[in-house]
Design a protein around this motif. Structure first.
Motif: not given
Length: 140
Positions: A56-67, A78-80, A84-94
């Motif tokens: 159903x959903x995709x999430x991407x770490x991009x520009x200090x955000x999760x989209x 949406x994005x969040x 704050x405190x995220x990396x420029x390209x944060x690693x993400x895992x559901x």
């Protein structure tokens, strides 16, 4: 590149030669792009990380955000910035159930993002850990 949960849809995310980030779904049988998801930054400062959940959903770490995107809609859902405190390209895992999302931070730790089911799961786990700690003290 990654398949969604049922293995029927193939996605890739990255940065092209011009430094533009992309997220696409592939039509494997034709070797063509089926969907291009809009809303990523124009230029990524690192490797773009992404994950899928529940077909159903995709999430991407991009520009200090999760989209986030709905897989069936090319527009950003949406994005969040996760307060704050995220990396420029944060690693993400559901997590397997798709109710928790771990996101790497600039201070070498992780933040856990949760939907309402994930918050309840965390509260239950917190109570369980507290109970184990109390029993450990009393049973010594």
């Amino acid at each position: 590149m990654a398949y969604n949960a049922d293995g029927k849809r193939l996605f890739s995310c990255g940065t092209n030669k011009e430094g533009e980030s992309y997220l696409v779904e592939w039509n494997e049988s034709e070797g063509t792009i089926k969907h291009t998801y809009h809303g990523l930054g124009k230029s990524s400062s690192g490797v773009v990380q992404f994950d899928t959940i529940k077909n159903r959903f995709l999430a991407v770490g991009d520009k200090f955000m999760v989209k986030f995107w709905d897989m069936d809609n090319d527009s950003l859902l949406t994005s969040t910035d996760a307060n704050g405190g995220l990396l420029a390209s944060p690693c993400i895992r559901f997590n397997k159930e798709g109710v928790l999302l771990a996101v790497s931070t600039s201070d070498n730790s992780i933040k856990i993002l949760a939907n309402s089911f994930g918050i309840e799961l965390l509260r239950t786990a917190e109570k369980h850990i507290l109970l184990e700690s109390l029993l450990g003290v009393f049973c010594r």
